[in-house]
Design a protein around this motif. Structure first.
Motif, short mmCIF file in Angstrom:
data_model
loop_
_atom_site.label_atom_id
_atom_site.label_comp_id
_atom_site.label_asym_id
_atom_site.label_seq_id
_atom_site.Cartn_x
_atom_site.Cartn_y
_atom_site.Cartn_z
N THR A 1 0.86 -1.19 0.00
CA THR A 1 0.00 0.00 0.00
C THR A 1 0.90 1.24 0.00
O THR A 1 2.10 1.16 0.22
CB THR A 1 -0.90 0.01 1.25
N TYR B 1 -1.21 -1.47 -4.26
CA TYR B 1 -2.61 -1.81 -4.09
C TYR B 1 -3.16 -1.06 -2.88
O TYR B 1 -2.44 -0.41 -2.12
CB TYR B 1 -2.79 -3.32 -3.90
N GLU C 1 -5.78 1.60 -0.70
CA GLU C 1 -6.34 2.94 -0.77
C GLU C 1 -5.27 4.00 -0.94
O GLU C 1 -4.23 3.97 -0.27
CB GLU C 1 -7.16 3.23 0.50
N LYS D 1 -2.81 -1.30 -11.03
CA LYS D 1 -4.21 -1.57 -11.32
C LYS D 1 -5.04 -1.89 -10.08
O LYS D 1 -6.25 -1.95 -10.15
CB LYS D 1 -4.33 -2.74 -12.31
N ASP D 2 -4.37 -2.08 -8.95
CA ASP D 2 -5.10 -2.48 -7.76
C ASP D 2 -5.23 -1.38 -6.74
O ASP D 2 -5.52 -1.62 -5.57
CB ASP D 2 -4.44 -3.71 -7.13
N CYS E 1 -7.12 2.01 -5.23
CA CYS E 1 -8.50 2.47 -5.15
C CYS E 1 -8.57 3.74 -4.31
O CYS E 1 -7.59 4.13 -3.69
CB CYS E 1 -9.40 1.38 -4.54
N GLY E 2 -9.71 4.38 -4.33
CA GLY E 2 -9.92 5.55 -3.51
C GLY E 2 -9.19 6.77 -4.03
O GLY E 2 -9.11 7.00 -5.23
N LEU F 1 -10.19 6.61 -9.73
CA LEU F 1 -9.93 5.24 -9.29
C LEU F 1 -11.22 4.64 -8.74
O LEU F 1 -12.10 5.38 -8.28
CB LEU F 1 -8.85 5.22 -8.21
N PRO F 2 -11.34 3.32 -8.75
CA PRO F 2 -12.54 2.71 -8.17
C PRO F 2 -12.59 2.94 -6.66
O PRO F 2 -11.56 3.13 -6.01
CB PRO F 2 -12.37 1.22 -8.51
N ALA F 3 -13.78 2.94 -6.13
CA ALA F 3 -13.95 3.07 -4.69
C ALA F 3 -13.40 1.83 -4.00
O ALA F 3 -13.38 0.73 -4.56
CB ALA F 3 -15.42 3.27 -4.34
N CYS F 4 -12.92 2.01 -2.78
CA CYS F 4 -12.39 0.89 -2.00
C CYS F 4 -13.55 0.20 -1.29
O CYS F 4 -14.24 0.83 -0.48
CB CYS F 4 -11.36 1.37 -0.98
N SER F 5 -13.78 -1.07 -1.60
CA SER F 5 -14.88 -1.80 -0.98
C SER F 5 -14.39 -2.49 0.27
O SER F 5 -13.33 -3.11 0.29
CB SER F 5 -15.45 -2.83 -1.95
#
Length: 906
Positions: A581, A603, A605, A624-625, A627-628, A635-639
Motif C-alpha cells: 500500500t 494496491y 487505498e 491496477k489495484d 482504489c480511492g 480510481l474505483p472506490a475501495c470496498s
C-alpha cells in the motif's frame, strides 16, 4: 514679546559667558558635549547589546574609548572608527553634534534605518564610510553641506532612490571616491558627475540603473577606476570614455551595452590593469592591440558577440592573470583554433583561463603543461575539442578547477590527473571518454565536485574514491558502469550533497552506509539494475529533497520512513516492483510537489492529504489495484466487503491466483472457462508453454515479476478474448510475436524490463482497443512504425523508454487524442518534435529525456493545458524556452549539472 526678549537676552549672555571663560573651562564645556553625543550614539548604534563597547565608561577619558580619536588642540572627536560588529542598531541624530569629525567609519556593524539628516552638520568631514550595512532610504541632500568630503563609501546597503545629481553641483569639489555599489538605486547616471574633476574612483555597480553612459564622464581625466557593472545600462559606450588615459580598472560587465572596442587599446588605456566588459552586446574581433598594454592583468570579454580567431599575442603580458573569453564565437571548429594557447605559456602569473562556449576545434595541446603553476582555473567546456586529455595535465599542480565538459574528448583519463593535489572540481561530462575511472582520482583529497556523466566509462566505482572525503557533488550518470555500489566509499563522504549514479548498469542494493550522508540533498539512482528493498538507514538522510529510483528492480514495500524526510520535494519510484500500500505518512510531507509511483504493483487505498490532494502532482498509472484517492484520479472506490461479483462461479467467471512456486506446463489443461490467470511476484521459471493458447476464455494473463525465459509462444495469438497481457520483469527474449496482432480485444500490454529484440510488430495496428502499451527497458530497435500507433486512437499510455529506437517521432501520434502519458526517454530518437503532437490535448506527461532530438522547443507545447510533467533533458535542443511553458514540472537539464549555459525565456 517679553518672552522673546528674555530668550534673546539669555542666548547673548550665555555666548558671552563662554567667551569670558578661561580657555581650559571652555574646552571642557565643548568636550563634554562630544562625550554626551558619543554616549547617545552608543545607545542607538549597539541596540542595547550587552557589553558592547565596554571601554565607553567614566573610568577612561572618552578620547581613549575604543574607535575614538581626538585632535590634540581642542580634544574634540576627529575620528570614529567602528566595524565588524553585529549590533543591529541605527545611526542616531546625536552624530551631528560631533562637529570636529573628519573621519567616520561605521562599516559592517549591521546598521538599519536611514542616514540621519544631521550628518550635514559635519562640515569638517573628509571620509564617510557606512558600507556593508542595511541602511535604507535615500542619500540625504544634507551631505552637500559637507564640502570637505573626499571619500563617500555607502556600498552594500539597501539605499533607494536615484544617484543624486547634486553630487556634481556645488560644493563637493574635493571628492575623489564615490562608492555606491550594491544598493537598490534606480534611474540614470546623472551627467553632473562629469563636473567632479577630482574623482579617481566611481563605483555604481550592482544597482538598477538604466539608460546610457553619459559622455561627460570622459572629462574625468583623473579617473583611475570606473565600475558600472551589474546594472541595466544600454546603448553604445561613448567614445569619450576611451580618452580616460589614467584609467586602470574599467568594469562595465553585465549590462546591455554595445559597440566595437577601439583598435588601438594601448593608446586609449595605456595604464590599464583590468578590462571587464563580460555579458554585454559588444561585437567585432579580438583586440590584438592589448598585447601592447604590458601592465594588463585581467581581460574579460565573455558572453558578447565577438568572433574570428584569437591571435597569439599574449607573450608580452608578463603580469597577465585572467583571460575570460567564454561564450563568444571565436572558434571555427577546426584544428588550429587553439594555436593561441602557445603564447600564454609566457604568462607566468596566469591564474584563470576560461574559454567555454566558443566552438573551438582541435585538440588540447600537451604544451598546457607549460602553463603557469599558478594556474587555478582551466575551463574549456562546450566547444568541439577532440583528441585525448594530455598526460601533461599533471604538471599544473596549482589547478583547482579543470572543466572540459561537452566536447568530443576520447580515450581514458590519464593517471597523471592524480598529481593535482589541489583540484577541487573536475568536470569532464558530455564527452566520449572511455575505460575505467582511474584509481588515482583517490589522490585528489581536496576534490569536492566530480562530474563524469554522459561518457563511455566502464567498470566499477574505484574504492580509492573513499579518500576524497571533501566530496560534495558526484555525478557519473549515463555511462556503462556496473557492479555493486561500493559500501564504504560513499559512506565516507559525510559532506556529500548530490549523488548521481543514474543510467548505468549498477546491480545489488542501495548501501546502508548512505545513512551516513546527513547533508545529502539529491540522490539519483534511476535507470540501473538495482534490486532489493530500500534500506531503513536512508531515513537518516533528513536533508533529502529529491529521491529518484525510477526504472530499477526494487521490490518490497514502499517504506513508511520516507514520510519522515521532511525536506523531500521530488520522489520518483516508478517502473520498479514495489508491492504494498502507499504509506499514509507521505501525506505529511509539506514540501513534496512531485510524486511518481507509476508502474509498480501497488494496491489498496490512495491517501487524500498533502501531495495526494493535487492530481497534477502525482502519477500512479500502471498500478491496477489502487482504489480511492481524490475523485480526479478516477480510481474505483475501495470496498470494505467483497461484492457478489467476486464470488467463484465456474459458469460466469473463474479466477485462479497461484501464489506458490510451481511449474506452468499444465495450464493448457485448465478449464476453458478460466478468464483470469495471475501468478504475480513469484519465482516461476522456464518458458511460457504453448498450451496457453488453449485457454480461449482468458481475458487477463499476468506473469509479472518472475524468472520466465525464452520467447512468447505464437499460440498466444489464439486468445481472442485477451484484454490484459502483463509479462513485465522477467527474462523473456526474442522478438515480440506478430500474432499479438490477432488479439483484437487487447487493451493493456506490459512487456517492459525483459530482453526483447527487434522492432515493434506492424500487426499491433489491429489491436484497436489498446489503451496501455509498456515495452520499456528492453533491447528493441529500429524506427517507431508510423501507422501502428496512428491506428490506436484510444491509446492512453505509451511507454517505449530505455530501448534503442531510432528515427523520429511519428507524426501519426497526433491521432491519439486520448494519449495522456508518453515515455520515449533513453532511446536514440532524433530530428525535431512533430507539430502533430500538439493535437494530443490530453497529454499529462511527456518524457523525451536522453535522446538526440534537436531544433527548437516547440511553442505548441504551451497549448497542452493538461501537461503536468515535461522532461526534455539530455538532448540537443537549441532555442529559447517558450514563454507559454509557465507551469508544471519542466526539466531541461540533467541532475542539475551542466548543460544549459544560457537560458532565456521568450
Amino acid at each position: 514679546m517679553a518672552v522673546s526678549l528674555f530668550m534673546f537676552f539669555l542666548i547673548v549672555v550665555s555666548h558671552n559667558l563662554v567667551q569670558m571663560m578661561p580657555p581650559t573651562l571652555a574646552l571642557a564645556f565643548n568636550s563634554e558635549g562630544d562625550k554626551l553625543a558619543l554616549l547617545a550614539l552608543k545607545h542607538k548604534l549597539t541596540n542595547g547589546v550587552p557589553n558592547a563597547l565596554p571601554s565607553w565608561n567614566n573610568s577612561l577619558h572618552f578620547c581613549e574609548w575604543q574607535g575614538v580619536t581626538c585632535e590634540h588642540r581642542h580634544m574634540r572627536v576627529s575620528v570614529l572608527h567602528l566595524e565588524n560588529k553585529i549590533w543591529g542598531g541605527i545611526l542616531g541624530p546625536s552624530l551631528g553634534n560631533l562637529t570636529f569629525l573628519t573621519t567616520l567609519i561605521l562599516s559592517n556593524i549591521n546598521l538599519y534605518g536611514e542616514i540621519p539628516t544631521q550628518i550635514g552638520r559635519l562640515k569638517r568631514l573628509q571620509l564617510l564610510d557606512l558600507s556593508q550595512n542595511n541602511l535604507n532610504g535615500q542619500i540625504p541632500l544634507h551631505l552637500t553641506n559637507c564640502s570637505n568630503l573626499e571619500v563617500i563609501n555607502l556600498m552594500e546597503n539597501k539605499l533607494t532612490g536615484e544617484v543624486p545629481s547634486w553630487f556634481g553641483i556645488g560644493s563637493m569639489t574635493r571628492l575623489n571616491k564615490l562608492l555606491l555599489a550594491a544598493n537598490d538605486l534606480v534611474g540614470t547616471i546623472p551627467p553632473s558627475l562629469g563636473n567632479l574633476s577630482s574623482l579617481q574612483n566611481i563605483s555604481l555597480a550592482g544597482n538598477h540603473l538604466v539608460g546610457s553612459i553619459p559622455h561627460v564622464l570622459g572629462r574625468l581625466s583623473n579617473l583611475k577606476k570606473l565600475n558600472l557593472g551589474l546594472n541595466s545600462l544600454s546603448g553604445l559606450v561613448p567614445n569619450s570614455l576611451y580618452n580616460l588615459s589614467n584609467i586602470q580598472i574599467l568594469s562595465l560587465a553585465e549590462n546591455q551595452l554595445s559597440g566595437i572596442l577601439p583598435s588601438q587599446m594601448q593608446l586609449a588605456f595605456p595604464k590599464l590593469l583590468a578590462f571587464l566588459v563580460g555579458v554585454n552586446q559588444f561585437s567585432g574581433t579580438f583586440p590584438s592591440s592589448i598585447s601592447n598594454i604590458t601592465g594588463l592583468q585581467a581581460f574579460d570579454i565573455s558572453s558578447n558577440g565577438f568572433r574570428g580567431p584569437i591571435p597569439p599575442i599574449f607573450g608580452s603580458l608578463n603580469n597577465f592573470q585572467l583571460l575570460h573569453i567564454a561564450y563568444n564565437s571565436f572558434g571555427s571548429g577546426k584544428g588550429r583554433d587553439l594555436d593561441f594557447l602557445s603564447s600564454l605559456t609566457n604568462c607566468t602569473q596566469l591564474r584563470t583561463l576560461i574559454l567555454d562556449g566558443n566552438g573551438f576545434g582541435g585538440q588540447v595541446p600537451g604544451l598546457i603543461g607549460n602553463f603557469s603553476t599558478y594556474l587555478r582555473t582551466l575551463s574549456m567546456g562546450l566547444n568541439q575539442i577532440s583528441g585525448m586529455i594530455p598526460e601533461e595535465i599533471g604538471q599544473l599542480i596549482g589547478l583547482i578547477d579543470f572543466v572540459v565538459a561537452d566536447n568530443y574528448l576520447e580515450g581514458t583519463i590519464p593517471d597523471s590527473i592524480g598529481r593535482l593535489k589541489n583540484l577541487g572540481r573536475l568536470v569532464l561530462q558530455g564527452n566520449k571518454l572511455s575505460g575505467n575511472i582511474p584509481t588515482t582520482i583517490g589522490n585528489l583529497t581536496m576534490l569536492s565536485e566530480l562530474y563524469l556523466n554522459t561518457n563511455g566509462f566502464v567498470g566499477g566505482i574505484p574504492l580509492s574514491l573513499k579518500y576524497c572525503t571533501k566530496m560534495q557533488t558526484f555525478g557519473v550518470s549515463t555511462n556503462n558502469l556496473n557492479g555493486n555500489i561500493p559500501n564504504q566509499t560513499f559512506g565516507n563522504f559525510e559532506g556529500l550533497v548530490e549523488l548521481g549514479l543514474s543510467y548505468n548498469s549498477f546491480t545489488g542494493s542501495i548501501p546502508s552506509e548512505f545513512g551516513n550522508l546527513k547533508h545529502l540533498s539529491l540522490l539519483y539512482l534511476q535507470g540501473n539494475k538495482l534490486s532489493g528493498e530500500m534500506p531503513k538507514e536512508l531515513g537518516a538522510c533528513s536533508g533529502l529533497t529529491e529521491l529518484v529510483l525510477q526504472s530499477n528492480f526494487f521490490r518490497g514495500s514502499i517504506p513508511s520512513f520516507l514520510g519522515s524526510l521532511g525536506s523531500l520535494e521530488f520522489l520518483d519510484l516508478s517502473n520498479n516492483s514495489f508491492s504494498s500500500t502507499i504509506p499514509v505518512e507521505l501525506q505529511n510531507l509539506t514540501y513534496l510537489i512531485t510524486l511518481n509511483f507509476s508502474f509498480n504493483h501497488l494496491y489498496g487505498e490512495v491517501p487524500t492529504g498533502g501531495v495526494f490532494n493535487n492530481v497534477t502532482a502525482i502519477s500512479l498509472i500502471g498500478n491496477k489495484d489502487l482504489c480511492g484517492g481524490i475523485p480526479q484520479l478516477k480510481l474505483p472506490a475501495c470496498s470494505k466487503l467483497p461484492s457478489k461479483k467476486h464470488k467463484w462461479s465456474f459458469r460466469k467467471k473463474l479466477i485462479l491466483i497461484i501464489a506458490i512456486v510451481v511449474g506452468v506446463d499444465l495450464i493448457g489443461n485448465f478449464s476453458t472457462h478460466l478468464t483470469t490467470l495471475s501468478m504475480w511476484s513469484n519465482r516461476i521459471s522456464g518458458k511460457i508453454p504453448e498450451g496457453i493458447g488453449q485457454l480461449l476464455s482468458l481475458t487477463d494473463f499476468i506473469m509479472v515479476d518472475n524468472y520466465l525465459e525464452g520467447t512468447i509462444p505464437d499460440s498466444i495469438g489464439r486468445l481472442k478474448n485477451l484484454v490484459r497481457l502483463a509479462l513485465q520483469e522477467n527474462k523473456l527474449s526474442g522478438n515480440i510475436p506478430n500474432c499479438i496482432g490477432n488479439l483484437t480485444m487487447l487493451s493493456e500490454l506490459y512487456l517492459h524490463t525483459n530482453r526483447f529484440v527487434g522492432g515493434i510488430p506492424l500487426s499491433l495496428k489491429y489491436c484497436m482497443q489498446m489503451e496501455s502499451i509498456g515495452v520499456s527497458t528492453n533491447n528493441l530497435n529500429g524506427d517507431i512504425p508510423n501507422q501502428t500507433f496512428g491506428n490506436l486512437e484510444g491509446l492512453v499510455e505509451l511507454d517505449l523508454s530505455y530501448n534503442s529506437f531510432t528515427g523520429s517521432i511519428p507524426s501519426e501520434f497526433g491521432n491519439s487524442k486520448h494519449l495522456s502519458v508518453l515515455y520515449l526517454q533513453g532511446n536514440k530518437l532524433s530530428a525535431e518534435m512533430p507539430k502533430e503532437l500538439g493535437a494530443c490535448s490530453g497529454l499529462t506527461e511527456l518524457v523525451l529525456q536522453s535522446n538526440f532530438f534537436r531544433g527548437s522547443i516547440p511553442s505548441f507545447l504551451g497549448l497542452l493545458e493538461s501537461l503536468e510533467l515535461l522532461d526534455l533533458s539530455n538532448n540537443n535542443f537549441s532555442s529559447t524556452i517558450p514563454f507559454l511553458l509557465s507551469s508544471g514540472i519542466l526539466r531541461f537539464n540533467n541532475e542539475r549539472g551542466f548543460g544549459n549555459k544560457e537560458l532565456e525565456i521568450e
